[in-house]
Scaffold this motif. Structure first.
Motif, PDB file in Angstrom:
ATOM      1  N   GLN A  41       8.470  -1.669  -5.355  1.00  0.00           N
ATOM      2  CA  GLN A  41       8.832  -0.416  -4.698  1.00  0.00           C
ATOM      3  C   GLN A  41       8.513  -0.438  -3.202  1.00  0.00           C
ATOM      4  N   PHE A  42       7.767  -1.452  -2.758  1.00  0.00           N
ATOM      5  CA  PHE A  42       7.323  -1.481  -1.369  1.00  0.00           C
ATOM      6  C   PHE A  42       8.022  -2.615  -0.625  1.00  0.00           C
ATOM      7  N   PRO A  43       8.685  -2.312   0.503  1.00  0.00           N
ATOM      8  CA  PRO A  43       9.431  -3.347   1.230  1.00  0.00           C
ATOM      9  C   PRO A  43       8.554  -4.524   1.649  1.00  0.00           C
ATOM     10  N   GLN A  44       7.304  -4.265   2.035  1.00  0.00           N
ATOM     11  CA  GLN A  44       6.372  -5.320   2.400  1.00  0.00           C
ATOM     12  C   GLN A  44       5.402  -5.510   1.244  1.00  0.00           C
ATOM     13  N   ARG A  45       5.547  -6.612   0.532  1.00  0.00           N
ATOM     14  CA  ARG A  45       4.774  -6.806  -0.687  1.00  0.00           C
ATOM     15  C   ARG A  45       3.324  -7.160  -0.373  1.00  0.00           C
ATOM     16  N   ILE A  63      -0.661   2.319   3.398  1.00  0.00           N
ATOM     17  CA  ILE A  63      -0.712   1.100   2.593  1.00  0.00           C
ATOM     18  C   ILE A  63      -1.040   1.509   1.168  1.00  0.00           C
ATOM     19  N   SER A  64      -0.361   0.892   0.212  1.00  0.00           N
ATOM     20  CA  SER A  64      -0.686   1.172  -1.189  1.00  0.00           C
ATOM     21  C   SER A  64      -1.771   0.221  -1.675  1.00  0.00           C
ATOM     22  N   VAL A  65      -2.514   0.654  -2.683  1.00  0.00           N
ATOM     23  CA  VAL A  65      -3.468  -0.226  -3.345  1.00  0.00           C
ATOM     24  C   VAL A  65      -2.752  -1.472  -3.847  1.00  0.00           C
ATOM     25  N   ASP A  66      -1.496  -1.303  -4.312  1.00  0.00           N
ATOM     26  CA  ASP A  66      -0.716  -2.437  -4.806  1.00  0.00           C
ATOM     27  C   ASP A  66      -0.565  -3.512  -3.720  1.00  0.00           C
ATOM     28  N   GLN A  67      -0.246  -3.086  -2.490  1.00  0.00           N
ATOM     29  CA  GLN A  67      -0.039  -4.052  -1.408  1.00  0.00           C
ATOM     30  C   GLN A  67      -1.331  -4.764  -1.024  1.00  0.00           C
ATOM     31  N   LEU A  68      -2.420  -4.016  -0.939  1.00  0.00           N
ATOM     32  CA  LEU A  68      -3.701  -4.651  -0.647  1.00  0.00           C
ATOM     33  C   LEU A  68      -4.072  -5.617  -1.758  1.00  0.00           C
ATOM     34  N   GLY A  69      -3.934  -5.171  -3.016  1.00  0.00           N
ATOM     35  CA  GLY A  69      -4.265  -6.042  -4.136  1.00  0.00           C
ATOM     36  C   GLY A  69      -3.384  -7.272  -4.198  1.00  0.00           C
TER      37      GLY A  69
END
Length: 451
Positions: free
Chosen positions: A441-445, A412-418
């Motif tokens: 850039q991430f399929p699941q936002r 999981i990216s920090v972007d997705q958690l945020g």
């Protein structure tokens, strides 16, 4: 220069830049509360970022428990490994079973959080880390698509807070404030993004500037000891008009800071301590609880708060040093959530942990070295009961989910958690890229984390 002294220098150097430059002077509580531009629903929501400086060791916080994985964990950890007997009372029972029969338990020092998970007010985000885009183990070893200066404290805590390397000018907590302040009717307020950790880039936006205060309360110009009236004289000197641009700007920002501190004194009057533990983190969260209680007096509907704990860079001394840190963290978080529940605000505040990075699985003797992804906590009544998101670690050297020495590859990216937390705050999906420029850039936002 050491990491801590360098960080202290950077924080002190940025103090004057974070006093609230965009806010007008002479605000009153009445004028803030009378703002009429609000278009968000009439509820209150707040995010509380609990930053663990130094890189928390996730492998010894949320610990592998099933026999095969625990055996691999124990072999890599040596004398730092926690036994299954010690972990058994704190075994986690998720709503959706972990894959392949894996199981996890809290470190015994986090036992105060176990009832929160069981009762549905605590969720797990597993293998979270800084990413530019989805990245594989092969990408890591080929040095493709990697965030700058991985495993560097200053760059990675900046990446976590701002999604940019050291030197970033805004963080995603502040950028959430930029987007929501007008619709919340608090565009003139100083208190949209607040930090109890000095200057933190997380809380700084473009139009929203962080307001700093201490766990003891608002910060005023301090008097010279033994010199009555010196505080007023110092304030007059600092706010005196000048033909020099920098002195005028310093005067303006000093006046804004003093005005805000006075407003907070008034708003907090009669709102006493919530009785959280008298530890550094407990006192910070106690002040956050008081500020949340003062939300109506301040005319607030959306706020972010930043608190922190130092000390997690345990290259040595981990056997004795890690448990007290986790004890402080767990006890303070549990008490804070209890205070929010008692105030009827359990669903209105989400708290989450963050840290520079996780740590390597393999022990270096009496500690662990810098890693990449780590496990994190999301706490509040808005989480899905007994939920976890991300991916579990296999604790197997050479596996596809590690990049050497058991350093976890982010799932999981920090972007997705945020983005998940920002969406709960009210940021529309169409505006997520303003706060998280890499989210496309991430399929699941966003993550299936919240109710």
């Amino acid at each position: 220069m050491s990491t801590l002294s360098r960080r202290a220098f950077l924080r002190h150097a940025s103090q004057f830049a974070a006093l609230g430059a965009a806010a007008p002077l002479g605000l009153s509580l009445a004028s803030i509360g009378a703002a009429s531009a609000a278009t968000l629903p009439p509820d209150y929501r707040a995010l509380v970022c609990v930053f663990l400086y130094g890189g928390n060791d996730s492998h010894n916080s949320i610990v592998s428990f099933d026999e095969p994985t625990h055996a691999r964990y124990a072999q890599a950890r040596g004398n730092l490994a926690l036994t299954r007997d010690a972990l058994a009372p704190w075994l986690l029972d998720p709503a959706l079973a972990f894959p392949d029969g894996q199981a996890f338990a809290f470190h015994p020092a986090l036992q105060a959080l176990h009832p929160l998970f069981t009762n549905g007010q605590l969720a797990l985000a597993m293998r979270v880390g800084t990413l530019l885009q989805p990245t594989t183990r092969e990408d890591f070893f080929a040095q493709r698509h990697l965030p700058p200066k991985l495993m560097s404290h200053n760059d990675q805590f900046s990446e976590w807070q701002s999604l940019l390397a050291e030197g970033a000018q805004s963080g995603w907590g502040g950028r959430i404030g930029d987007l929501l302040a007008n619709d919340a009717g608090q565009q003139g307020s100083l208190f949209t993004a607040m930090s109890l950790d000095g200057s933190a880039v997380f809380s700084t936006g473009s139009s929203v500037n962080e307001f700093m205060l201490a766990s003891t309360g608002p910060i005023h110009v301090a008097p010279v000891p033994g010199a009555p009236g010196s505080a007023g004289a110092i304030l007059n000197s600092l706010t005196r008009g000048s033909p020099q641009l920098m002195r005028r700007e310093l005067a303006r920002r000093t006046q804004v800071a003093e005005t805000g501190a006075t407003q907070l004194d008034s708003a907090l009057a009669g709102i006493g301590s919530f009785g959280l533990p008298a530890t550094p983190l407990g006192l910070q969260l106690d002040m956050v609880a008081r500020l949340v209680a003062a939300r109506d007096r301040l005319g607030m509907k959306r706020q972010t708060f930043f608190v922190s704990m130092p000390g997690f860079d345990l290259h040595s001394g981990m056997a004795l040093g890690h448990a007290p840190l986790l004890q402080e963290l767990g006890d303070a978080l549990a008490a804070f959530q209890a205070a929010m529940n008692d105030a009827g605000l359990g669903d209105a505040v989400l708290s989450f942990t963050a840290s520079d990075f996780g740590r390597a699985l393999t022990a270096n003797g009496d500690g662990t070295d810098h890693g990449w992804a780590g496990h994190h906590l999301v706490m509040g009544g808005a989480v899905k009961p007994r939920q976890w998101v991300g991916a579990v670690p296999r604790c197997e050297l050479g596996a596809s989910d590690e990049v050497g020495q058991g350093r976890m590859l982010p799932a999981i990216s920090v972007d997705q958690l945020g983005a998940t937390l920002a969406t709960w705050m009210g940021v529309p999906d169409s505006d997520l890229a303003t706060v998280f420029p890499r989210i496309g850039q991430f399929p699941q936002r966003t993550l299936d984390l919240l109710r």
